[in-house]
Enzyme design. Structure first.
Site, PDB file in Angstrom:
ATOM      1  N   LYS A  29       0.883  -1.417  -0.021  1.00 59.80           N
ATOM      2  CA  LYS A  29      -0.130   0.180  -0.152  1.00 59.80           C
ATOM      3  C   LYS A  29       0.892   1.298  -0.004  1.00 59.80           C
ATOM      4  O   LYS A  29       0.402   2.338   0.434  1.00 59.80           O
ATOM      5  CB  LYS A  29      -1.064   0.197   1.337  1.00 59.80           C
ATOM      6  CG  LYS A  29      -1.804  -1.375   1.470  1.00 59.80           C
ATOM      7  CD  LYS A  29      -2.087  -1.883   0.330  1.00 59.80           C
ATOM      8  CE  LYS A  29      -3.208  -1.406  -0.529  1.00 59.80           C
ATOM      9  NZ  LYS A  29      -3.342  -2.227  -2.015  1.00 59.80           N
ATOM     10  N   GLY A  81       2.325   2.495  -2.771  1.00 63.82           N
ATOM     11  CA  GLY A  81       1.989   2.904  -4.435  1.00 63.82           C
ATOM     12  C   GLY A  81       2.856   2.012  -5.244  1.00 63.82           C
ATOM     13  O   GLY A  81       3.207   2.213  -6.396  1.00 63.82           O
ATOM     14  N   THR A  82       2.780   0.523  -4.878  1.00 64.37           N
ATOM     15  CA  THR A  82       3.442  -0.452  -5.778  1.00 64.37           C
ATOM     16  C   THR A  82       2.659  -0.487  -7.154  1.00 64.37           C
ATOM     17  O   THR A  82       3.498  -0.574  -8.139  1.00 64.37           O
ATOM     18  CB  THR A  82       3.190  -2.101  -5.188  1.00 64.37           C
ATOM     19  OG1 THR A  82       3.269  -1.747  -3.743  1.00 64.37           O
ATOM     20  CG2 THR A  82       4.099  -2.847  -5.698  1.00 64.37           C
ATOM     21  N   THR A  83       1.360  -0.234  -7.212  1.00 66.53           N
ATOM     22  CA  THR A  83       0.860  -0.522  -8.571  1.00 66.53           C
ATOM     23  C   THR A  83       1.446   0.858  -9.306  1.00 66.53           C
ATOM     24  O   THR A  83       1.538   0.462 -10.572  1.00 66.53           O
ATOM     25  CB  THR A  83      -0.707  -0.212  -8.247  1.00 66.53           C
ATOM     26  OG1 THR A  83      -1.278  -1.388  -7.349  1.00 66.53           O
ATOM     27  CG2 THR A  83      -1.623  -0.511  -9.440  1.00 66.53           C
ATOM     28  N   TRP A  84       1.440   1.869  -8.817  1.00 68.53           N
ATOM     29  CA  TRP A  84       1.901   3.196  -9.645  1.00 68.53           C
ATOM     30  C   TRP A  84       3.359   2.885 -10.201  1.00 68.53           C
ATOM     31  O   TRP A  84       3.607   2.942 -11.239  1.00 68.53           O
ATOM     32  CB  TRP A  84       1.591   4.214  -8.549  1.00 68.53           C
ATOM     33  CG  TRP A  84       1.886   5.689  -9.283  1.00 68.53           C
ATOM     34  CD1 TRP A  84       2.228   5.912 -10.462  1.00 68.53           C
ATOM     35  CD2 TRP A  84       2.100   6.815  -8.423  1.00 68.53           C
ATOM     36  NE1 TRP A  84       2.203   7.195 -10.527  1.00 68.53           N
ATOM     37  CE2 TRP A  84       2.124   7.853  -9.332  1.00 68.53           C
ATOM     38  CE3 TRP A  84       2.308   7.191  -6.899  1.00 68.53           C
ATOM     39  CZ2 TRP A  84       2.459   9.211  -8.914  1.00 68.53           C
ATOM     40  CZ3 TRP A  84       2.334   8.529  -6.762  1.00 68.53           C
ATOM     41  CH2 TRP A  84       2.167   9.530  -7.735  1.00 68.53           C
ATOM     42  N   HIS A 112       7.912  -7.286  -1.747  1.00 71.71           N
ATOM     43  CA  HIS A 112       7.617  -6.685  -0.446  1.00 71.71           C
ATOM     44  C   HIS A 112       8.601  -7.079   0.407  1.00 71.71           C
ATOM     45  O   HIS A 112       8.604  -6.822   1.861  1.00 71.71           O
ATOM     46  CB  HIS A 112       6.157  -6.972   0.237  1.00 71.71           C
ATOM     47  CG  HIS A 112       4.998  -6.193  -0.376  1.00 71.71           C
ATOM     48  ND1 HIS A 112       5.046  -5.142  -1.102  1.00 71.71           N
ATOM     49  CD2 HIS A 112       3.986  -6.799  -0.820  1.00 71.71           C
ATOM     50  CE1 HIS A 112       3.982  -4.952  -1.810  1.00 71.71           C
ATOM     51  NE2 HIS A 112       3.355  -5.963  -1.591  1.00 71.71           N
ATOM     52  N   TYR A 170       6.246   8.060  -2.088  1.00 66.12           N
ATOM     53  CA  TYR A 170       5.067   8.475  -2.608  1.00 66.12           C
ATOM     54  C   TYR A 170       4.635  10.055  -2.561  1.00 66.12           C
ATOM     55  O   TYR A 170       4.066  10.536  -3.724  1.00 66.12           O
ATOM     56  CB  TYR A 170       3.940   7.556  -1.926  1.00 66.12           C
ATOM     57  CG  TYR A 170       2.501   7.634  -2.458  1.00 66.12           C
ATOM     58  CD1 TYR A 170       2.124   6.653  -3.053  1.00 66.12           C
ATOM     59  CD2 TYR A 170       1.570   8.638  -1.928  1.00 66.12           C
ATOM     60  CE1 TYR A 170       0.860   6.633  -3.737  1.00 66.12           C
ATOM     61  CE2 TYR A 170       0.109   8.717  -2.520  1.00 66.12           C
ATOM     62  CZ  TYR A 170      -0.252   7.461  -3.395  1.00 66.12           C
ATOM     63  OH  TYR A 170      -1.263   7.791  -3.830  1.00 66.12           O
ATOM     64  N   GLY A 175      -6.215   7.261  -3.803  1.00 65.84           N
ATOM     65  CA  GLY A 175      -4.674   7.896  -4.202  1.00 65.84           C
ATOM     66  C   GLY A 175      -4.376   9.232  -3.738  1.00 65.84           C
ATOM     67  O   GLY A 175      -3.911   9.841  -4.505  1.00 65.84           O
TER      68      GLY A 175
HETATM   69  P1  A3P Z   1      -5.040   4.641  -1.069  1.00 65.53           P
HETATM   70  O1  A3P Z   1      -5.865   3.409  -0.267  1.00 65.53           O
HETATM   71  O2  A3P Z   1      -4.415   5.802  -0.120  1.00 65.53           O
HETATM   72  O3  A3P Z   1      -6.124   5.052  -1.975  1.00 65.53           O
HETATM   73  P2  A3P Z   1      -0.336  -0.378  -3.673  1.00 65.53           P
HETATM   74  O4  A3P Z   1      -0.154  -0.296  -5.197  1.00 65.53           O
HETATM   75  O5  A3P Z   1       1.217  -0.655  -2.878  1.00 65.53           O
HETATM   76  O6  A3P Z   1      -1.251  -1.570  -3.193  1.00 65.53           O
HETATM   77  O7  A3P Z   1      -0.823   0.846  -2.903  1.00 65.53           O
HETATM   78  C1  A3P Z   1      -2.281   0.957  -3.173  1.00 65.53           C
HETATM   79  C2  A3P Z   1      -2.240   2.542  -2.940  1.00 65.53           C
HETATM   80  O8  A3P Z   1      -1.829   3.431  -3.925  1.00 65.53           O
HETATM   81  C3  A3P Z   1      -3.816   2.924  -2.648  1.00 65.53           C
HETATM   82  O9  A3P Z   1      -3.987   4.072  -1.886  1.00 65.53           O
HETATM   83  C4  A3P Z   1      -3.918   3.245  -4.383  1.00 65.53           C
HETATM   84  O10 A3P Z   1      -5.259   4.109  -4.408  1.00 65.53           O
HETATM   85  C5  A3P Z   1      -2.776   4.007  -4.562  1.00 65.53           C
HETATM   86  N1  A3P Z   1      -2.665   3.999  -5.969  1.00 65.53           N
HETATM   87  C6  A3P Z   1      -2.825   2.877  -6.735  1.00 65.53           C
HETATM   88  N2  A3P Z   1      -2.588   3.569  -8.221  1.00 65.53           N
HETATM   89  C7  A3P Z   1      -2.135   4.903  -8.084  1.00 65.53           C
HETATM   90  C8  A3P Z   1      -1.518   5.941  -8.971  1.00 65.53           C
HETATM   91  N3  A3P Z   1      -1.428   5.413 -10.105  1.00 65.53           N
HETATM   92  N4  A3P Z   1      -1.051   6.946  -8.270  1.00 65.53           N
HETATM   93  C9  A3P Z   1      -1.111   7.214  -7.133  1.00 65.53           C
HETATM   94  N5  A3P Z   1      -1.552   6.391  -6.244  1.00 65.53           N
HETATM   95  C10 A3P Z   1      -2.113   4.982  -6.639  1.00 65.53           C
END
Ligand code: A3P
Length: 335
Positions: A73, A75-78, A138, A228, A296
């Site tokens: 959580k 910002g891995t996806t980003w 992780h 992040y 996000g």
């Molecule tokens: P929130 O729950 O605060 O919205 P991970 O990818 O490590 O699982 O983290 C998920 C968090 O990153 C979530 O935060 C999600 O909304 C946010 N997130 C996912 N994609 C993003 C992006 N492209 N830019 C910024 N934040 C992003």
């Protein structure tokens, strides 16, 4: 005995050894009542615990590998989307990016829930992963396979302030994973208390972050440490820094043509959240892709965390981070 039977026997022998090891580990419960196992100072649920041990024992790094490392959580996806886009931008201009039809989690596999989640001795050198291989994990610094530390591969570590990370993780776990029967639900205050004590998946938070922070100071050529909040504040210069570090520097021509901005926009929360597959698709275990896109935002913790809880986190952070040089800006803003 044929080869297939022999390898099956070896693998079931390996499974047995793994099960025995897992059962010797200290145990706790997570926020929904699933068992957490403590391995080398960090807590994991069952699948990642096994995967991390397999990763540590079997992974062979290539000098060209790229590791994207986070606590969940953060910002891995980003970061998956950003690194994939930087590395593959010549092959896929932004209008033809696979990110428009594929989850970032399918483009950059993660060690704990994909690569080693089922197959403990997987051979990763069989051409399934084009070079450079990009993996997410992780896994804490101290548990990384030795070949990663010995090789010339690059590590990009992304962290997030602990209050937003906790709130993001809390929503992710409580809203997406069923509570075990007979498990009395945790209040957010109780969940927070466990987080502060370091008892949560891939916790303790501070030890995770500090491991990579120290490594980035000692080996800046190997570890790029990002936050992040900094990416949110200034994605353009951070994306250029990321590309430089990975050896994929943007040319003057690309900068003039706006390629940096195009990638930033493609990978933004607003764009990715609305991609069809991220709205309606699922992971192989049934988890919805949309669970990775909540809101996000930076500072969302104020909507859930009392000033008293925030103050506890501030003090704890100061204590844990000490004179390491690492600070989380949001904690300063509380004063
Ligand atoms: P929130 O729950 O605060 O919205 P991970 O990818 O490590 O699982 O983290 C998920 C968090 O990153 C979530 O935060 C999600 O909304 C946010 N997130 C996912 N994609 C993003 C992006 N492209 N830019 C910024 N934040 C992003």
């Amino acid at each position: 005995m044929d080869d297939k039977t022999a390898s099956k026997n070896i693998s079931s022998e390996g499974d047995k050894v793994m099960e025995e090891l897992i059962q010797t580990l200290p145990q706790e419960k997570d926020w929904v009542g699933s068992t957490l196992y403590q391995y080398q100072g960090f807590w994991y649920s069952l699948v990642p615990a096994k995967a991390v041990i397999s990763f540590q024992n079997h992974f062979k790094a290539h000098d060209t590998d790229i590791f994207l490392i986070t606590a969940p959580k953060s910002g891995t996806t980003w970061l998956k989307a950003l690194i994939f886009s930087v590395v593959n931008r010549k092959q896929f201009p932004h209008t033809q990016s696979p990110l428009l039809a594929t989850s970032p989690h399918d483009l950059v596999p993660i060690i704990e829930f994909s690569i080693y989640s089922e197959n403990q001795t997987l051979d990763l050198g069989n051409g399934n992963f084009p070079s450079p291989r990009i993996f997410a994990t992780h896994t804490p610094y101290g548990t990384l396979p030795s070949s990663i530390l010995k090789s010339n591969c690059r590590i990009v570590y992304l962290c997030r302030n602990p209050l937003d990370q906790f709130i993001s993780d809390w929503h992710f776990i409580v809203n997406n994973f069923p509570r075990k029967e007979d498990f009395k639900p945790f209040s957010i205050e109780e969940g927070f208390d466990r987080f502060c004590k370091g008892i949560h998946a891939f916790g303790p938070f501070w030890e995770h972050v500090l491991g990579y922070w120290k490594m980035s100071l000692e080996h800046p050529e190997k570890v790029l440490f990002l936050k992040y909040e900094d990416l949110k504040k200034d994605i353009t210069s951070n994306l250029m820094k990321l590309a430089d570090f990975l050896g994929y520097r943007f040319s003057e021509e690309e900068i003039r043509q706006g390629v940096v901005e195009e990638i930033s926009k493609l990978c933004s929360f607003e764009t990715l959240k609305t991609v069809e597959v991220n709205m309606t698709g699922e992971r192989p275990d049934g988890l919805k892709n949309s669970a990775f896109f909540r809101n996000g935002k930076v500072g969302d913790w104020v909507n859930f965390i009392s000033p008293l809880m925030a103050d506890r986190m501030k003090q704890l952070s100061e204590e844990k981070l000490g004179d390491s040089g690492l600070k989380f800006d949001l904690l300063d803003k509380m004063e």
